[in-house]
Write a protein that holds these residues in place. Structure first.
Motif, PDB file in Angstrom:
ATOM      1  N   GLN A 116       0.839  -1.208   0.000  1.00  0.00           N
ATOM      2  CA  GLN A 116       0.000   0.000   0.000  1.00  0.00           C
ATOM      3  C   GLN A 116       0.878   1.264   0.000  1.00  0.00           C
ATOM      4  OE1 GLN A 116      -2.730  -1.518  -0.436  1.00  0.00           O
ATOM      5  NE2 GLN A 116      -2.094  -3.411   0.563  1.00  0.00           N
ATOM      6  N   TRP A 117       1.996   1.212  -0.699  1.00  0.00           N
ATOM      7  CA  TRP A 117       2.886   2.377  -0.800  1.00  0.00           C
ATOM      8  C   TRP A 117       3.641   2.321  -2.126  1.00  0.00           C
ATOM      9  CZ3 TRP A 117       7.686   0.130  -1.121  1.00  0.00           C
ATOM     10  CH2 TRP A 117       7.891  -1.089  -0.454  1.00  0.00           C
ATOM     11  N   LEU A 118       4.192   3.463  -2.516  1.00  0.00           N
ATOM     12  CA  LEU A 118       4.945   3.588  -3.763  1.00  0.00           C
ATOM     13  C   LEU A 118       6.442   3.545  -3.465  1.00  0.00           C
ATOM     14  CD1 LEU A 118       2.812   6.467  -5.303  1.00  0.00           C
ATOM     15  CD2 LEU A 118       2.853   4.097  -6.102  1.00  0.00           C
ATOM     16  N   ILE A 119       7.210   3.126  -4.446  1.00  0.00           N
ATOM     17  CA  ILE A 119       8.643   2.911  -4.239  1.00  0.00           C
ATOM     18  C   ILE A 119       9.375   4.189  -3.840  1.00  0.00           C
ATOM     19  CG2 ILE A 119       9.275   3.212  -6.687  1.00  0.00           C
ATOM     20  CD1 ILE A 119      10.794   0.652  -4.199  1.00  0.00           C
ATOM     21  N   GLU A 120       8.885   5.356  -4.292  1.00  0.00           N
ATOM     22  CA  GLU A 120       9.602   6.596  -3.933  1.00  0.00           C
ATOM     23  C   GLU A 120       9.323   7.032  -2.496  1.00  0.00           C
ATOM     24  OE1 GLU A 120       6.092   8.067  -6.592  1.00  0.00           O
ATOM     25  OE2 GLU A 120       7.495   6.388  -6.584  1.00  0.00           O
ATOM     26  N   ALA A 121       8.305   6.424  -1.849  1.00  0.00           N
ATOM     27  CA  ALA A 121       7.990   6.800  -0.467  1.00  0.00           C
ATOM     28  C   ALA A 121       7.536   5.576   0.317  1.00  0.00           C
ATOM     29  CB  ALA A 121       6.926   7.893  -0.444  1.00  0.00           C
ATOM     30  N   PRO A 122       8.443   4.623   0.548  1.00  0.00           N
ATOM     31  CA  PRO A 122       8.032   3.380   1.221  1.00  0.00           C
ATOM     32  C   PRO A 122       7.578   3.585   2.659  1.00  0.00           C
ATOM     33  CG  PRO A 122      10.427   3.443   0.902  1.00  0.00           C
ATOM     34  CD  PRO A 122       9.867   4.601   0.155  1.00  0.00           C
ATOM     35  N   GLU A 123       7.881   4.762   3.203  1.00  0.00           N
ATOM     36  CA  GLU A 123       7.467   5.009   4.590  1.00  0.00           C
ATOM     37  C   GLU A 123       6.071   5.626   4.677  1.00  0.00           C
ATOM     38  OE1 GLU A 123       8.715   8.461   2.670  1.00  0.00           O
ATOM     39  OE2 GLU A 123       9.939   6.657   2.946  1.00  0.00           O
ATOM     40  N   GLU A 124       5.448   5.898   3.533  1.00  0.00           N
ATOM     41  CA  GLU A 124       4.140   6.566   3.540  1.00  0.00           C
ATOM     42  C   GLU A 124       3.094   5.732   2.801  1.00  0.00           C
ATOM     43  OE1 GLU A 124       2.062  10.539   1.701  1.00  0.00           O
ATOM     44  OE2 GLU A 124       4.100  10.743   2.455  1.00  0.00           O
ATOM     45  N   ALA A 125       2.004   5.417   3.473  1.00  0.00           N
ATOM     46  CA  ALA A 125       0.906   4.678   2.831  1.00  0.00           C
ATOM     47  C   ALA A 125       0.135   5.608   1.894  1.00  0.00           C
ATOM     48  CB  ALA A 125      -0.031   4.114   3.894  1.00  0.00           C
ATOM     49  N   ASP A 126      -0.179   5.128   0.700  1.00  0.00           N
ATOM     50  CA  ASP A 126      -1.067   5.903  -0.184  1.00  0.00           C
ATOM     51  C   ASP A 126      -2.371   5.149  -0.444  1.00  0.00           C
ATOM     52  OD1 ASP A 126      -0.071   3.928  -1.921  1.00  0.00           O
ATOM     53  OD2 ASP A 126      -0.229   5.258  -3.658  1.00  0.00           O
ATOM     54  N   ALA A 175      -9.064   2.543  -0.490  1.00  0.00           N
ATOM     55  CA  ALA A 175      -9.227   3.993  -0.530  1.00  0.00           C
ATOM     56  C   ALA A 175      -7.864   4.625  -0.725  1.00  0.00           C
ATOM     57  CB  ALA A 175      -9.867   4.495   0.765  1.00  0.00           C
ATOM     58  N   ALA A 176      -7.851   5.776  -1.377  1.00  0.00           N
ATOM     59  CA  ALA A 176      -6.602   6.525  -1.551  1.00  0.00           C
ATOM     60  C   ALA A 176      -6.431   7.465  -0.363  1.00  0.00           C
ATOM     61  CB  ALA A 176      -6.643   7.321  -2.851  1.00  0.00           C
ATOM     62  N   VAL A 177      -5.268   7.390   0.283  1.00  0.00           N
ATOM     63  CA  VAL A 177      -5.003   8.229   1.451  1.00  0.00           C
ATOM     64  C   VAL A 177      -3.678   8.957   1.266  1.00  0.00           C
ATOM     65  CG1 VAL A 177      -6.346   6.782   3.023  1.00  0.00           C
ATOM     66  CG2 VAL A 177      -3.911   6.302   2.714  1.00  0.00           C
ATOM     67  N   ARG A 178      -3.468   9.983   2.088  1.00  0.00           N
ATOM     68  CA  ARG A 178      -2.199  10.715   1.993  1.00  0.00           C
ATOM     69  C   ARG A 178      -1.793  11.203   3.376  1.00  0.00           C
ATOM     70  NH1 ARG A 178      -4.139  16.159   1.982  1.00  0.00           N
ATOM     71  NH2 ARG A 178      -6.237  16.266   1.079  1.00  0.00           N
ATOM     72  N   GLY A 179      -0.466  11.408   3.489  1.00  0.00           N
ATOM     73  CA  GLY A 179       0.046  12.003   4.722  1.00  0.00           C
ATOM     74  C   GLY A 179       0.010  11.082   5.921  1.00  0.00           C
ATOM     75  N   VAL A 180       0.033   9.750   5.677  1.00  0.00           N
ATOM     76  CA  VAL A 180       0.011   8.820   6.811  1.00  0.00           C
ATOM     77  C   VAL A 180       1.077   7.754   6.643  1.00  0.00           C
ATOM     78  CG1 VAL A 180      -2.421   9.106   7.399  1.00  0.00           C
ATOM     79  CG2 VAL A 180      -1.784   7.403   5.725  1.00  0.00           C
ATOM     80  N   SER A 181       1.582   7.272   7.758  1.00  0.00           N
ATOM     81  CA  SER A 181       2.507   6.145   7.737  1.00  0.00           C
ATOM     82  C   SER A 181       1.703   4.857   7.655  1.00  0.00           C
ATOM     83  CB  SER A 181       3.350   6.136   9.013  1.00  0.00           C
ATOM     84  OG  SER A 181       2.508   5.900  10.137  1.00  0.00           O
ATOM     85  N   SER A 182       2.372   3.762   7.310  1.00  0.00           N
ATOM     86  CA  SER A 182       1.705   2.461   7.298  1.00  0.00           C
ATOM     87  C   SER A 182       1.195   2.102   8.688  1.00  0.00           C
ATOM     88  CB  SER A 182       2.672   1.383   6.795  1.00  0.00           C
ATOM     89  OG  SER A 182       3.031   1.627   5.453  1.00  0.00           O
ATOM     90  N   GLU A 183       1.958   2.458   9.722  1.00  0.00           N
ATOM     91  CA  GLU A 183       1.537   2.169  11.096  1.00  0.00           C
ATOM     92  C   GLU A 183       0.230   2.898  11.410  1.00  0.00           C
ATOM     93  OE1 GLU A 183       5.754   1.392  10.666  1.00  0.00           O
ATOM     94  OE2 GLU A 183       4.596   3.220  10.296  1.00  0.00           O
ATOM     95  N   ARG A 184       0.180   4.149  11.013  1.00  0.00           N
ATOM     96  CA  ARG A 184      -1.018   4.968  11.271  1.00  0.00           C
ATOM     97  C   ARG A 184      -2.217   4.429  10.495  1.00  0.00           C
ATOM     98  NH1 ARG A 184      -4.643   7.437  12.266  1.00  0.00           N
ATOM     99  NH2 ARG A 184      -5.229   9.617  12.217  1.00  0.00           N
ATOM    100  N   ALA A 185      -1.989   4.015   9.244  1.00  0.00           N
ATOM    101  CA  ALA A 185      -3.072   3.438   8.440  1.00  0.00           C
ATOM    102  C   ALA A 185      -3.570   2.141   9.073  1.00  0.00           C
ATOM    103  CB  ALA A 185      -2.592   3.188   7.009  1.00  0.00           C
ATOM    104  N   SER A 186      -2.634   1.318   9.576  1.00  0.00           N
ATOM    105  CA  SER A 186      -3.012   0.058  10.230  1.00  0.00           C
ATOM    106  C   SER A 186      -3.844   0.318  11.488  1.00  0.00           C
ATOM    107  CB  SER A 186      -1.762  -0.741  10.623  1.00  0.00           C
ATOM    108  OG  SER A 186      -1.076  -1.190   9.476  1.00  0.00           O
TER     109      SER A 186
END
Length: 293
Positions: A116-126, A175-186
């Motif tokens: 659930q993230w893109l290679i340029e921002a592996p620390e951010e869920a999209d 859903a498309a999300v922005r500005g969140v980490s994978s931990e926060r999305a979980s």
């Protein structure tokens, strides 16, 4: 002799085209390759810039089925690869960026799974994802009930959800999300799964414990973890028949009264794309991504 096909200027070896992969229907490897070529325009945007895990079944679903996360041996040098952070150290994975790479990967006979993230921002869920998995005798009909509850709950937070069949027994909500980490999305997804269980106690379970699941829908929130992946839209699945993880309309979800209504196979998808276009296309519009509360 392995036929060599030219795809967008790349030489791609396609092998064993007559091999039957799905004995229940006689669906061959040639048909699998044709399917992926046909849906490529809709599928590729959902794979692009995401490291792909392959669930391979080269001898069909009844043969050996195995996950490949690292770049497979023999990968052509023109296929894009990238270094991906992992808890046990970085690894190189494949990015399916174009039609030639898709056809090369399809020749390996694979389900496509993405994080659930893109290679340029592996620390951010999209992406936010819920995997609704019915425990028999519950079916996708019950998943649809839960999906409608989750859709409304997400809308309360300004998050727009889209549904697809899992290609197995269940339903996926994205859903498309922005500005969140994978931990926060979980954390957010788990909170909603717990809320769903409270609101629909006879229908929903949020824990994976097998003994709790018969007759209920397990709302799996765990695929939001950075290390986890989910079957991509339009991927074929290693099932008895060439089932596809297929985007569906909310009207179809609302009207689902029997399990067979939301079961789609390879031959169903091109006509649906003609009728509906890519129902998951809004996920690709960064302007429609929502912050989580």
């Amino acid at each position: 002799m392995t036929p060599i096909t030219e795809v967008e200027g790349r030489r791609v070896a396609l092998s064993n085209l007559e091999k039957v992969l799905y004995p229940a229907t006689g669906f061959t490897k040639g048909e699998l390759l044709h399917y992926y070529a046909t849906v490529a325009e809709a599928l590729l945007p959902h794979l692009r810039d995401r490291p792909v895990s392959f669930l391979r079944y080269p001898d069909g679903p009844d043969g050996q089925v195995f996950f490949t996360k690292n770049v497979p041996p023999g990968t052509p040098d023109w296929v894009t690869t990238a270094e991906v952070p992992r808890s046990d150290g970085p690894a190189r994975m494949v990015l399916v960026q174009d039609l030639a790479s898709l056809m090369w990967a399809s020749n390996l006979v694979t389900e496509f799974h993405t994080p659930q993230w893109l290679i340029e921002a592996p620390e951010e869920a999209d992406r936010l994802v819920f995997d609704l998995d019915p425990g028999a005798p519950a079916t996708i009909v019950h998943c649809c009930e839960v999906a409608l509850w989750l859709r409304a709950r997400l809308a309360d937070d300004g998050v727009e959800a889209y549904a697809k069949t899992s290609g197995s027994k269940g339903l996926h909500l994205l859903a498309a999300v922005r500005g969140v980490s994978s931990e926060r999305a979980s954390e957010y997804a788990k909170r909603l799964a717990v809320e769903a269980e409270r609101a629909l106690p006879r229908l929903v379970v949020h824990r994976m414990t097998r003994s709790l699941r018969p007759g209920k829908v397990f709302v799996d929130w765990s695929q939001n973890a950075a290390r986890k992946t989910t079957a991509a839209p339009y991927t074929l699945r290693a099932r008895r028949e060439p089932a596809v993880s297929t985007p569906v309309t909310w009207e179809e979800v609302e009207e689902c009264r029997e399990a067979g209504r939301l079961a789609f196979r390879a031959g169903d998808v091109a006509p649906r794309l003609q009728d509906f276009g890519d129902l998951m296309a809004p996920l690709l519009d960064a302007g429609r991504a929502s912050p989580l509360p």
